[in-house]
Design an enzyme around this catalytic site. Structure first.
Site, PDB file in Angstrom:
ATOM      1  N   ASP A   3       0.848  -1.182   0.000  1.00 49.93           N
ATOM      2  CA  ASP A   3       0.000   0.000   0.000  1.00 49.93           C
ATOM      3  C   ASP A   3       0.886   1.235   0.000  1.00 49.93           C
ATOM      4  O   ASP A   3       1.973   1.233   0.585  1.00 49.93           O
ATOM      5  CB  ASP A   3      -0.908  -0.002   1.230  1.00 49.93           C
ATOM      6  CG  ASP A   3      -1.975   1.076   1.159  1.00 49.93           C
ATOM      7  OD1 ASP A   3      -2.278   1.530   0.030  1.00 49.93           O
ATOM      8  OD2 ASP A   3      -2.516   1.463   2.211  1.00 49.93           O
ATOM      9  N   GLU A   4       0.436   2.295  -0.672  1.00 48.27           N
ATOM     10  CA  GLU A   4       1.193   3.542  -0.818  1.00 48.27           C
ATOM     11  C   GLU A   4       2.604   3.266  -1.348  1.00 48.27           C
ATOM     12  O   GLU A   4       3.604   3.728  -0.802  1.00 48.27           O
ATOM     13  CB  GLU A   4       1.250   4.309   0.506  1.00 48.27           C
ATOM     14  CG  GLU A   4      -0.104   4.821   0.958  1.00 48.27           C
ATOM     15  CD  GLU A   4      -0.744   5.804  -0.036  1.00 48.27           C
ATOM     16  OE1 GLU A   4      -0.059   6.301  -0.938  1.00 48.27           O
ATOM     17  OE2 GLU A   4      -1.955   6.046   0.098  1.00 48.27           O
ATOM     18  N   ALA A   5       2.652   2.537  -2.449  1.00 46.90           N
ATOM     19  CA  ALA A   5       3.931   2.152  -3.050  1.00 46.90           C
ATOM     20  C   ALA A   5       4.783   3.353  -3.435  1.00 46.90           C
ATOM     21  O   ALA A   5       6.018   3.302  -3.361  1.00 46.90           O
ATOM     22  CB  ALA A   5       3.688   1.271  -4.271  1.00 46.90           C
TER      23      ALA A   5
END
Length: 217
Positions: A3-5
């Protein structure tokens, strides 16, 4: 799952991007699956944008126009774009969407009546049947899903929890501040509301102009 790469370091311990490192860890897995999600960040360095570019197919959420019933991906548009989110006299309360095909306006109330009829479609016309949960081509024949697919992009206009007037107000406030050199709100709007990369203002070389200045040697 990542997540939120795009908030991860671009290079971890000189071994490469976090996304590529996680992918390497999946080698040898019996049933490998990797899911990457993120708010976009800065253009050219945004990790989620790179992942989308590498995908075999990119699916966008298309909804039917309440007037002409033609499916379309909703875009923010702009003052030089005929379709998109429009408003009158700098008044956010007048916000409505102008259809790309029939140019008729529809309100968020109209949208909320038809949004559940929307479907995910890629550039080739393949789509996802969310009733039977399978993939189909433009002829409605069931197909195998592509190995690497991307869903791009579900921005704020699609959300039933956010008023379209709020989107317009955020844009007007952010652009007003940007004229005085305060770009942080505009960057936030582009990244988190529009779900797009923010392009920093930097001096760039124009190849066409450079070529015109060339002289015989």
């Amino acid at each position: 799952m990542i997540d939120e790469a795009s908030a991860f370091d671009g290079d971890i311990d000189n071994e490469g991007s976090s996304r590529k490192l996680v992918k390497k860890r999946l080698e040898g897995a019996t049933f490998p699956k990797m899911i990457v999600g993120s708010t976009p960040k800065t253009k050219y360095t945004c990790e989620i944008s790179k992942a989308v570019e590498e995908a075999e197919a990119v699916y966008k959420f298309n909804v039917p126009c309440p007037h002409c019933n033609v499916l379309q991906f909703l875009e923010f548009g702009g003052k030089n774009t005929a379709h998109g989110l429009k408003w009158m006299d700098h008044n956010p309360q007048t916000a409505a969407y102008c259809c790309k095909h029939c140019t008729a306006l529809f309100t968020q109330a109209d949208y909320l009546k038809i949004w559940q009829k929307g479907i995910w479609i890629d550039a080739a016309g393949n789509w996802i049947d969310t009733v039977n949960w399978n993939f189909k081509n433009a002829n409605n024949d069931e197909i195998r899903p592509q190995k690497h697919i991307a869903f791009d992009k579900m921005w704020t206009i699609y959300s039933p929890q956010t008023d379209w007037s709020t989107i317009v107000k955020e844009f007007l406030d952010a652009t007003k501040k940007s004229k005085f050199g305060e770009k942080s709100d505009l960057k936030t709007f582009i990244n988190t509301t529009l779900g797009e990369e923010y392009e920093e203002e930097v001096e760039q070389t124009n190849a066409g102009e450079l070529k015109q200045r060339a002289e015989d040697f």
